[in-house]
Design a protein around this motif. Sequence first.
Motif, short mmCIF file in Angstrom:
data_model
loop_
_atom_site.label_atom_id
_atom_site.label_comp_id
_atom_site.label_asym_id
_atom_site.label_seq_id
_atom_site.Cartn_x
_atom_site.Cartn_y
_atom_site.Cartn_z
N GLY A 1 -78.77 145.38 56.31
CA GLY A 1 -79.61 146.37 56.93
C GLY A 1 -80.91 146.56 55.56
O GLY A 1 -81.40 144.95 55.29
N ASP A 2 -81.85 147.43 56.05
CA ASP A 2 -82.97 147.98 55.63
C ASP A 2 -83.08 147.66 53.97
O ASP A 2 -82.97 148.65 53.63
N ALA A 3 -83.18 146.58 53.72
CA ALA A 3 -83.33 146.59 51.80
C ALA A 3 -84.72 146.61 51.78
O ALA A 3 -84.85 147.18 50.87
N ASP A 4 -85.68 146.32 51.91
CA ASP A 4 -87.30 146.78 51.94
C ASP A 4 -87.60 148.14 51.87
O ASP A 4 -88.77 148.76 51.76
N ARG A 5 -86.94 149.19 53.11
CA ARG A 5 -87.08 150.59 53.26
C ARG A 5 -88.19 150.21 53.73
O ARG A 5 -89.19 151.88 53.83
N ASP A 6 -88.16 149.39 54.82
CA ASP A 6 -89.70 149.96 55.99
C ASP A 6 -88.80 150.00 57.34
O ASP A 6 -89.56 150.67 58.28
N GLY A 7 -87.14 150.93 57.26
CA GLY A 7 -86.85 151.06 58.44
C GLY A 7 -86.45 150.17 59.26
O GLY A 7 -85.99 150.50 60.48
N ARG A 8 -86.71 149.16 58.66
CA ARG A 8 -85.98 147.70 60.15
C ARG A 8 -84.81 147.20 59.54
O ARG A 8 -85.55 146.71 58.07
N PRO A 9 -83.93 145.80 59.74
CA PRO A 9 -82.85 145.47 58.63
C PRO A 9 -82.88 144.09 58.64
O PRO A 9 -84.33 143.66 59.51
N ASP A 10 -82.46 143.82 56.98
CA ASP A 10 -83.17 142.57 57.04
C ASP A 10 -82.30 141.43 56.63
O ASP A 10 -80.71 141.47 57.08
N LEU A 11 -82.70 140.12 56.26
CA LEU A 11 -81.17 139.20 55.99
C LEU A 11 -81.46 138.63 54.15
O LEU A 11 -82.56 138.52 53.77
N TYR A 12 -80.30 138.69 54.35
CA TYR A 12 -80.25 138.37 52.95
C TYR A 12 -79.53 136.68 52.71
O TYR A 12 -78.20 136.71 53.37
N ALA A 13 -79.71 135.94 52.00
CA ALA A 13 -79.74 134.12 52.55
C ALA A 13 -79.49 133.50 51.02
O ALA A 13 -80.10 133.63 50.39
N TYR A 14 -78.37 132.71 50.99
CA TYR A 14 -77.86 132.84 49.54
C TYR A 14 -77.16 131.17 49.97
O TYR A 14 -76.56 130.70 50.77
N GLY A 15 -77.60 129.95 48.91
CA GLY A 15 -77.71 128.50 48.81
C GLY A 15 -77.39 128.00 47.94
O GLY A 15 -78.34 128.74 46.64
N ALA A 16 -78.01 127.07 47.55
CA ALA A 16 -78.13 126.17 46.15
C ALA A 16 -79.25 126.61 46.28
O ALA A 16 -80.27 125.76 45.35
N GLU A 17 -80.32 126.26 46.92
CA GLU A 17 -81.91 126.29 46.70
C GLU A 17 -82.18 127.81 45.50
O GLU A 17 -83.35 127.97 45.26
N GLY A 18 -80.70 128.71 46.36
CA GLY A 18 -81.68 130.38 45.28
C GLY A 18 -81.33 131.08 46.57
O GLY A 18 -80.31 131.09 48.04
N ALA A 19 -81.56 132.16 46.20
CA ALA A 19 -81.71 133.42 46.98
C ALA A 19 -83.08 134.35 47.53
O ALA A 19 -83.69 134.42 46.76
N PHE A 20 -82.19 134.43 48.83
CA PHE A 20 -84.21 135.05 49.01
C PHE A 20 -83.89 135.92 50.02
O PHE A 20 -82.61 136.05 50.60
N HIS A 21 -84.96 136.96 50.65
CA HIS A 21 -84.71 138.20 51.22
C HIS A 21 -85.27 137.90 52.34
O HIS A 21 -86.77 137.37 52.54
N TYR A 22 -85.51 138.10 53.87
CA TYR A 22 -86.23 138.18 55.42
C TYR A 22 -86.48 139.31 55.65
O TYR A 22 -85.10 140.16 56.01
N SER A 23 -87.33 139.82 55.30
CA SER A 23 -87.72 141.11 56.26
C SER A 23 -87.45 141.60 57.60
O SER A 23 -88.59 140.06 58.08
#
Length: 736
Positions: A686-708
Amino acid sequence: MSHVRPSGRRLAAVVTVVLAVTAGLTGTAGPAGAAPSVPVSATARQAAAQSAVPFPAGHRIVGVTESGYLTKAPSSVAHSWVRASDGAVTALPDGVIVSSTGADDLLAMSTPYDARLEDAPTGEQPVRIRLRAGGGTGAYAGAAGRALFSTASRAEGGIDLRMHTEGDRTSTVISWPRGVNAVSVRAGTSTHALLTYRTLADGFFTYHWALIDLAAGSVTETGQRDDVGTGDIAVSTNHVAWVEYGTEGPSIVVHTRATGENRRVATFAGSIARDIKVGLQGDHLVYGDPGGLSDTYDSTLHDLTALDLRTGTTTHLLDHLTSAATAPDGVLHVRGGTVGGGEGLYRITPDAGGTPTASLVASTGEPTGLALVGHDVPAVIDLGRDRGRVKLRWALTRNNAELRVTLRHVRTGMSAQQVFQGPEATNFTFDWRGAVDQGRATAPNGDYTWEITARPRNGIGPVLSSSGTFTVTREPAPHDFNDNGSPDLLARDSGGGLHRVDTHFDTLDDQLVSAENELVGGGWNTYDQIEAAGDIGGASTGDLVARDKSGVLWHYLGKGDGTFATRTRIGGGWGVYDKIAAGSDVTNDGKSDLLATDKGGVLWLYKGTGDWRAPFAGRVEAGTGYGAYDQITATGDIGGAKTGDLIARDDAGVLWLHLGKGDGTFAARTRIGGGWGAYDYIVGTGDADRDGRPDLYAYGAEGAFHYSGTGDWRAPFGSRQGAPALGTYPDHTAVS
């Protein structure tokens, strides 16, 4: 506090103030012994103000006549005459220098061309003279009583001071040799005018004062000052007092007329004052430094203080003053205020024991202490808008306050604070970005209180306290389990413990971080898939669905505080599905739906009902060919078409977008990009960065990342940003 117009000169702020009474006087030193005003209720102050006649707000008093007051508006050269009986204001002509004369209702008015005495109520002009620019022979020197004064140069050198009275009578008061200038005459007592001038000898100025007998038209007493002669000076029947600005700081000298003795009675060592005003009332010296109400520092000179010249004791009269003038009867009038009485014009008169007291005779209707004028705090604040940002304002009567604002969530006690050191504008604005706990967490929905405490930085008046309430609301978010609008991530560790991680988007670092880590409970390794389902129970808070290893699907109703109710069985047979995606409304009916793919690659839709007892309707085929994917994620509307979409990752690590059609089915896939095989889990937060648009959260061996989310279906996500929200859980076996 003589009849001269108060100077606009403003010097540096007082750094330290130490008041000492010298010359053999005893008792408390300076205003430190004065008792502060006792605060009274606003109702009592308003009642007192209503009983007094009105006084124009912002005006200073520059003179007192028999039946009115001469005033000057702020930041203006224009004068007004205010009738004492009812507060009626008469504007006086522009471009005219005006002073009171200390006689009846006479005002002295001058231009470069002429000067006149004019009766304020009637306009009658008993005395009028031409000045040099208007064809006359003299320069205007001032007025006192019923006389005008001018200076005229003599042919042989030097100047004469002349006195002009009714009947066009002119007489010479005094003749000076060369070197006399800066001649000024003003009202003194009912019988004497106050004359000041300076002489020049050997390149140095000496400053003098003198008294002119108005009946005889001659100088009767003279004196000399030891400084540059710019400080205030006052005269009474018994004394002459003036302020000297020396290298050790300001001080006040009192001259006893009967004996000719000069005494330095008050010294303000170590301080730099702007323009201390002095007045004389009987055996008391009255003094104070105007402008304290707007100062940003505390000072004992802010007070109007009366010093007994016989005993050295002091009496507190007012909490501050802006200006002062003496009436024809010798009574001092001060424009100032007290916390108890408010702002207005005060008359200084002795009580039965001879001690000066201040009584309000005309009121501006304004408080002296800090007061809350109003606020702009809405009853309901939607933090789902404007990226969770809102401007909250509190308007105070003064800007020189240290204001502390506290917003507190009633249920959790979580708070946000802002401190304004000032000086600000009188509207103190808290640019709240929807964060609490020193910016580390997102503000929960629900009831709040706001509290303000405002400390007057000038020390005038008590600390102001006020409070109110408001409610924070947002549209429900699919991954929000503690009702604060920010996504919660669910992480199961290798021991079967389920952790709820509340995220917070740090707007300063543009990073999704962990705000709260809570263990939901143990035993969750009985499930092979756990999904954030959005609100499928009808209670406007996020729920969970979990499938156990026997294929039974269970429903956990969210309580809205980050915990969940005891599980409820949805149904069996869910083992036929290899992938489940929940938390998105793909049918545009406002209810969260569920999607599942069987091992044959068929996509099935379970439409949400909104009833927690039977949260999904029977399945309907939504598409085929989904066997090519190893993970599907319901994201909400990432394509900009106001309907839930679906993303899917194939075995090669390519991410694909299936735009929702709004009927539970999806359009042909569009390639988002490759390299997504590096992640073990891809979560539609859902909207993690509060800009009104749904986002992605990706997690793996490289680390955790947020895609706006971008809102553009052709490139639905921006570049990845580090998001260490799950950095404390290195051994996840599942993330959702």
